[in-house]
Design a protein around this motif. Sequence first.
Motif, short mmCIF file in Angstrom:
data_model
loop_
_atom_site.label_atom_id
_atom_site.label_comp_id
_atom_site.label_asym_id
_atom_site.label_seq_id
_atom_site.Cartn_x
_atom_site.Cartn_y
_atom_site.Cartn_z
N CYS A 65 -1.93 9.77 -10.32
CA CYS A 65 -1.99 9.84 -8.75
C CYS A 65 -2.81 11.28 -8.40
O CYS A 65 -2.11 12.29 -8.85
N CYS A 68 -4.58 10.91 -3.13
CA CYS A 68 -5.77 10.74 -2.16
C CYS A 68 -5.33 10.01 -0.90
O CYS A 68 -5.95 9.90 0.00
N ASN A 69 -4.11 9.39 -0.80
CA ASN A 69 -3.62 8.85 0.40
C ASN A 69 -3.89 7.60 0.84
O ASN A 69 -3.56 7.15 1.67
N CYS A 71 -3.27 4.71 -0.47
CA CYS A 71 -2.33 3.71 -0.50
C CYS A 71 -1.72 3.61 0.75
O CYS A 71 -1.27 2.71 1.37
N CYS A 104 -5.89 1.32 -4.69
CA CYS A 104 -5.73 2.71 -5.32
C CYS A 104 -6.79 2.82 -6.31
O CYS A 104 -7.11 2.07 -7.19
S1 SF4 Z 1 -4.02 5.45 -3.75
FE1 SF4 Z 1 -2.12 6.27 -3.59
S2 SF4 Z 1 -1.32 6.07 -5.62
FE2 SF4 Z 1 -3.53 5.89 -5.75
S3 SF4 Z 1 -4.14 7.92 -6.14
FE3 SF4 Z 1 -4.22 7.70 -3.95
S4 SF4 Z 1 -2.28 8.32 -3.48
FE4 SF4 Z 1 -2.05 8.16 -5.45
#
Ligand code: SF4
Lengths: 281, 290
Positions: A65, A68-69, A71, A104
Motif C-alpha cells: 500500500c 494513495c487513498n 480505495c 487499488c
Molecule cells: S488503493 Fe488503498 S490499498 Fe491500494 S495503494 Fe491506494 S491506499 Fe493503499
Amino acid sequence: MKIAVLSGKGGTGKTTVSTNLAYAMGIDYVDFDVEEPNGHIFLKPRDLKESDVNIMTPVIDQDRCTLCNICVETCQFNALVNTGKRILVFEDLCHGCGACSLACPEKAISEYPRKIGVLFEGTYEKADFFSGRMALNEPMAGPIISEIKRRIPKGRDHIVDCSPGTSCNVVKGVDGADYAIMVTEPSVFGLHDLKLAVELVEEMDIPMGIIINRSNEYDPLIEDYAKDSNLRILGKIPFSKAAAKIYSEGKLLIEEPAIKEIFEGIKKQVLEEVDHAISHS
Amino acid sequence: MQLVILSGKGGTGKTTLVSSFAHLSGRDTIKVDCDVDASNLHLMFEGRDVDKRPFSGSKKAIIDPEACINCGRCQAVCRFDAIEQGEKSYQVIERSCEGCNACRVVCPADAIRLEEEDSGEMIMTILKDDSYLSRANLFPGADGSGKLISEIRKASLELENAREKLIIIDGSPGIGCPVMSSITGVEYGIIVTEPTQSGFEDFKRIYEVARHFRVKSYVVINKFDLNPAMSDQIEEYCRSKELKVLGKIPYDPVVNQSNFESKPLVVYNESIAGDEIKKIWDSIKSEMGV
Ligand code: SF4
Ligand code: SF4
C-alpha cells in the motif's frame, strides 16, 4: 407459485399466517426474517443442514500500500479509513462489493470470506424448509436473504415469510412473487403500516389481499380501507386466549379445529386469487 | 441521558410502553422514533411538524446507453446481480443496486455514474405538550435506515437543553443495522418481551446485542398471564443474567381500545395494564436517578 407474506411492521402475525398457510397448502416455507427467524419454532423442520453465509471482505497488504487513498474514495460505505499510517477496514460497514480491490492500483487488497450468518435447509411434513439467521452484532441481513433465495429450487411452490417493515430487504422477498398477502391488525397503527406495505407492493405491480389478525370489533377500520382500495379480505383470525396459548407454546394454530377452518378458507381464496393473477400475467 | 425501548420483534407492546412514557413525562423529555420504516408514535399525539429535510441513504448506478460499449465488465464485477444486458446497452436493475461503485471503477468507457437516491425525510415535530419528537419516514423499499436513524438521533441531541433532558428512544425492531444505530451510545434500555417461545428466543438475541453495546438493560414482560409458565422461564433467565425485571404487564382488552382510538394506554383509568406501566415508569426513573 410464489406467495409473499408481509406486514408493515413486526408482530402482526406474519409468521403465524406464513407457517399455518404453508402447512395447510403443503408447500415449501421460506423464512426471510433473518434477524429474528421464528418459522422453525412452529414448523419444526427435520434434517436441518446448516451452512455459513459469507461476504468477501478486504484485507490490505500494508507493504504494498502506498496510501494513495483511492480505495477510501471508492468505498461508498465509509468502510475504509486512512489514518495517515495505514488503511483500516471497518468490517461491519463493508458490503463486500469488491470495489476497493478493483480500484487499488497497487494490487494491495485481497479478500477473505467473512461469516455474517448461517442458512438452514430441511424438510417439514412433505415440503421443504429454508431459513437463515444473522450472526449477532452483524448489521447486514441482505446478503443472507439473497443467499437463501439462490437455494430455493426453481419451479417449486413456496411461501415467503418476509422481513418486517417495508425496507429494501422486504423488496427482496416480494420480488418475483405471484401474489402478496398483507397481514395486519385492526388498529390505527396497523392501518398506517398496512398502507405503507400496500404502497410498496403496488409499486412492484403484484396483486395482493389482506388478512386481519387479532380480529375484533374494530375490524371496520381495515375493512373500509380495503373496500376503498379494492383489496380483498382473505380472512380474519380472531384473538382468543386459547389461540394465544397455543402460539406461545410454539405450536401451529391450525391444530385448533376452529382456526383450521379459517385457514382452509384462506387457502381456497388465495388459490383462486393466485390462479387469477397467473392467468392474467 | 438516553433511554431506549427495544423488543427484538415488533408487536410485543413496545409502542404501548413508549407512548405511555411519553405521555407521563410530557415536556420533560425529548422523544425519538427510530422505527423509520413505519413511524407510529406521532399518530398518538397531536403535534405540528416544524422541520422537514430530505434524506438520501444510498446511491444508485446509472449507465449512459449512448456511452456504453457493451463490453459487459460491469456485469462481471457486480456482486448484487444488479446489471443486465438491455436492448441497446447494459442497464442497472435499480431494485438490486447497492450503489457500491464497483461497476464504475471497471467501466472503460466512463459510461457509469452514481446518483444520490431520494430515500426519505427527517421530520421534527412539536407535540401538544411542547416536547419535541424527532422522527423520519423512509420511503417504502428504500435503503439506508441505519444512517437515517443516526441522523434523527443527532437532531434530537442538537435541540436546546438536550443534554439536561431525558431522551426516550423508540428503538427499531430486529437486531441488525437499524437497531445498532438506535442503541449506539445509549445508557439505559428496556427490553419488552412476551411469554411465547418465539418472543423468548428473540429476547435473548436482542439482549446480547444490547449487552455488546454496553446498554444497561432492564426487562418488561408483556401479557405475562397468557402463559405464566413461560413468563417464569423468562424471569429465571433474567435472574441468571442479573437482569432486573421491572414489571409484568397483564393482558388487558383496553389495549385494543387504546390502539383503536390511538391514545396512550395510561390515559385510560380502568386499564390494569396502564397501572402497571405507571409503576414501571417510576421504577425506571429511580434506576436512572432522575
Ligand atoms: S488503493 Fe488503498 S490499498 Fe491500494 S495503494 Fe491506494 S491506499 Fe493503499
Ligand atoms: S469491499 Fe466494497 S464495501 Fe467493502 S471496503 Fe471495499 S469498497 Fe468498501
